[in-house]
Design a protein around this motif. Structure first.
Motif, mmCIF file in Angstrom:
data_model
loop_
_atom_site.group_PDB
_atom_site.id
_atom_site.type_symbol
_atom_site.label_atom_id
_atom_site.label_comp_id
_atom_site.label_asym_id
_atom_site.label_seq_id
_atom_site.Cartn_x
_atom_site.Cartn_y
_atom_site.Cartn_z
ATOM 1 N N GLY A 36 13.906 -66.776 7.404
ATOM 2 C CA GLY A 36 13.021 -66.558 8.539
ATOM 3 C C GLY A 36 11.733 -67.345 8.451
ATOM 4 N N ARG A 37 10.815 -67.052 9.366
ATOM 5 C CA ARG A 37 9.544 -67.761 9.435
ATOM 6 C C ARG A 37 8.618 -67.276 8.326
ATOM 7 N NH1 ARG A 37 6.978 -66.231 14.591
ATOM 8 N NH2 ARG A 37 5.840 -64.660 13.387
ATOM 9 N N ALA A 38 8.033 -68.212 7.590
ATOM 10 C CA ALA A 38 7.173 -67.860 6.452
ATOM 11 C C ALA A 38 5.703 -68.066 6.787
ATOM 12 C CB ALA A 38 7.546 -68.692 5.233
ATOM 13 N N SER A 39 4.864 -67.123 6.345
ATOM 14 C CA SER A 39 3.408 -67.264 6.378
ATOM 15 C C SER A 39 2.919 -67.269 4.942
ATOM 16 C CB SER A 39 2.766 -66.108 7.142
ATOM 17 O OG SER A 39 3.205 -66.064 8.482
ATOM 18 N N ILE A 40 1.910 -68.088 4.642
ATOM 19 C CA ILE A 40 1.458 -68.270 3.264
ATOM 20 C C ILE A 40 -0.052 -68.102 3.189
ATOM 21 C CG2 ILE A 40 1.344 -69.894 1.329
ATOM 22 C CD1 ILE A 40 3.823 -71.269 2.598
ATOM 23 N N LEU A 41 -0.508 -67.364 2.185
ATOM 24 C CA LEU A 41 -1.936 -67.199 1.941
ATOM 25 C C LEU A 41 -2.207 -67.448 0.468
ATOM 26 C CD1 LEU A 41 -4.702 -66.364 3.160
ATOM 27 C CD2 LEU A 41 -4.201 -64.041 2.389
ATOM 28 N N ASN A 42 -3.089 -68.400 0.181
ATOM 29 C CA ASN A 42 -3.464 -68.714 -1.193
ATOM 30 C C ASN A 42 -4.445 -67.668 -1.707
ATOM 31 O OD1 ASN A 42 -4.191 -69.957 -3.593
ATOM 32 N ND2 ASN A 42 -4.172 -72.007 -2.714
ATOM 33 N N VAL A 43 -4.109 -67.008 -2.839
ATOM 34 C CA VAL A 43 -4.987 -65.999 -3.433
ATOM 35 C C VAL A 43 -5.320 -66.423 -4.866
ATOM 36 C CG1 VAL A 43 -4.263 -64.095 -1.973
ATOM 37 C CG2 VAL A 43 -2.949 -64.603 -4.038
ATOM 38 N N ASP A 44 -6.154 -65.620 -5.550
ATOM 39 C CA ASP A 44 -6.690 -66.069 -6.842
ATOM 40 C C ASP A 44 -5.636 -66.247 -7.930
ATOM 41 O OD1 ASP A 44 -6.113 -63.425 -7.237
ATOM 42 O OD2 ASP A 44 -8.121 -62.823 -7.850
ATOM 43 N N VAL A 83 3.183 -64.428 0.334
ATOM 44 C CA VAL A 83 4.137 -65.059 1.241
ATOM 45 C C VAL A 83 4.806 -63.971 2.072
ATOM 46 C CG1 VAL A 83 6.105 -66.602 1.467
ATOM 47 C CG2 VAL A 83 4.549 -66.856 -0.479
ATOM 48 N N GLY A 84 4.665 -64.069 3.373
ATOM 49 C CA GLY A 84 5.279 -63.107 4.271
ATOM 50 C C GLY A 84 6.414 -63.750 5.043
ATOM 51 N N PHE A 107 -1.393 -63.909 8.316
ATOM 52 C CA PHE A 107 -2.438 -63.445 7.401
ATOM 53 C C PHE A 107 -3.817 -63.789 7.976
ATOM 54 C CE2 PHE A 107 1.024 -64.339 4.282
ATOM 55 C CZ PHE A 107 1.138 -63.065 3.735
ATOM 56 N N ILE A 108 -4.826 -63.035 7.524
ATOM 57 C CA ILE A 108 -6.201 -63.381 7.864
ATOM 58 C C ILE A 108 -7.130 -62.813 6.798
ATOM 59 C CG2 ILE A 108 -6.625 -61.343 9.318
ATOM 60 C CD1 ILE A 108 -8.206 -63.316 11.206
ATOM 61 N N ASN A 109 -8.181 -63.569 6.462
ATOM 62 C CA ASN A 109 -9.165 -63.149 5.475
ATOM 63 C C ASN A 109 -10.454 -62.773 6.192
ATOM 64 O OD1 ASN A 109 -11.631 -63.761 3.742
ATOM 65 N ND2 ASN A 109 -10.040 -63.894 2.189
ATOM 66 N N ARG A 110 -11.030 -61.622 5.805
ATOM 67 C CA ARG A 110 -12.325 -61.235 6.368
ATOM 68 C C ARG A 110 -13.186 -60.633 5.260
ATOM 69 N NH1 ARG A 110 -12.928 -56.766 11.061
ATOM 70 N NH2 ARG A 110 -12.419 -55.380 9.314
ATOM 71 N N GLY A 111 -14.330 -61.262 5.010
ATOM 72 C CA GLY A 111 -15.251 -60.753 4.012
ATOM 73 C C GLY A 111 -14.657 -60.656 2.624
ATOM 74 N N GLY A 112 -13.783 -61.585 2.269
ATOM 75 C CA GLY A 112 -13.170 -61.569 0.954
ATOM 76 C C GLY A 112 -11.990 -60.626 0.820
ATOM 77 N N LYS A 113 -11.642 -59.907 1.886
ATOM 78 C CA LYS A 113 -10.479 -59.021 1.879
ATOM 79 C C LYS A 113 -9.319 -59.677 2.638
ATOM 80 C CE LYS A 113 -13.013 -54.639 1.562
ATOM 81 N NZ LYS A 113 -13.220 -53.298 2.182
ATOM 82 N N GLN A 114 -8.119 -59.368 2.179
ATOM 83 C CA GLN A 114 -6.930 -59.973 2.767
ATOM 84 C C GLN A 114 -6.257 -58.971 3.714
ATOM 85 O OE1 GLN A 114 -7.092 -62.940 1.534
ATOM 86 N NE2 GLN A 114 -8.381 -62.350 -0.195
#
Length: 256
Positions: A89-97, A102-103, A134-141
């Motif tokens: 399926g369609r993948a979403s990716i967020l780079n974290v520490d 990966v969703g 994904f979305i980042n707000r104020g350092g939170k995922q």
């Protein structure tokens, strides 16, 4: 010296003209009133053209959905057979520490959220959420997740956080209908376009309906969103929806 200066001026003017004629720039699209005629809406609903929007170099661009630049992992994951269906399926990716979130979104066939190490050699499943973005707000995922299918439309905002060095999720807010795209406004509120509505969700998780039932409802399938200078652009079938977050006026953008 004068000759060189003349060449610079000519090149600059040529580049300016080319930029103004670039149909990928949303600023060069034409503004139309929101269509209300049932025949026009039906025609747009049967369109084979799916437009998507994205931001680059402080400008908003619109492209065919198939050409939308998606992030890619820098390696191939060696997936266990038991997990192979989740990685479709369609993948979403967020780079974290410590790697990547990966969703995967597979529509009516489900979805999954995984953590993957920075070298791609290790991974584990976090949840069965159908991650849309994904979305980042104020350092939170955060992520929006959900599904609209066969008359059913549901979803939520989830927060993704670390607990004992492992990623976990909790529900931040249940949404009235399935989310399709999300962005932040200038005050840090979530702006979300769902299968039916345009919403603002403030930092206290309070929902305001900016548009209750949009022209896209059940026919135009929003797929992407950009907010630039308090203007929200949403790519969808047949055109781009334009909404001014200050005046609350909207319009319909077309390439002609």
């Amino acid at each position: 010296m004068k000759f060189n200066l003349l060449i610079i001026i000519i090149v600059f003017n040529l580049e300016s003209c080319l930029g103004q004629n670039d149909k990928n720039l949303i600023s060069n699209w034409n503004t139309h009133p929101i269509p209300t005629n049932p025949d026009s809406l039906r025609k747009y609903g049967f369109s084979l053209q799916e437009w998507a929007v994205y931001e680059k170099n402080d400008s908003v661009f619109v492209v065919d959905k198939k050409e939308l630049p998606y992030p890619q992992l820098p390696f191939k994951i060696k997936v266990k057979k038991a997990d192979s269906r989740d990685f479709l399926g369609r993948a979403s990716i967020l780079n974290v520490d410590n790697g990547y979130l990966v969703g995967f979104y597979r529509g009516e066939w489900g979805g999954a959220l995984y953590w993957v190490s920075s070298d791609g050699k290790n991974y584990y499943k976090i949840s069965n959420h159908e991650i849309v973005q994904f979305i980042n707000r104020g350092g939170k995922q955060y992520a929006i997740e959900g599904l609209a299918h066969l008359g059913m439309s549901e979803g939520s905002i989830i927060e993704i956080y670390k607990s004992n060095d492992r990623w976990a999720v909790s529900e931040h807010l249940k949404l009235p209908t399935a989310p399709e795209a999300i962005a932040l406004d200038s005050q840090g509120n979530f702006i979300i376009i769902t299968s039916k509505s345009l919403l603002r969700v403030d930092r206290n998780a309070q929902i305001s309906f900016l548009v209750d039932k949009g022209l896209w409802y059940a026919a135009l399938y929003p797929n992407s969103m950009v907010i630039r200078n308090n203007i929200m652009y949403a790519g969808m079938r047949a055109g781009v929806y334009h909404y001014d977050l200050i005046t609350r006026k909207d319009s319909w953008l077309l390439p002609y």
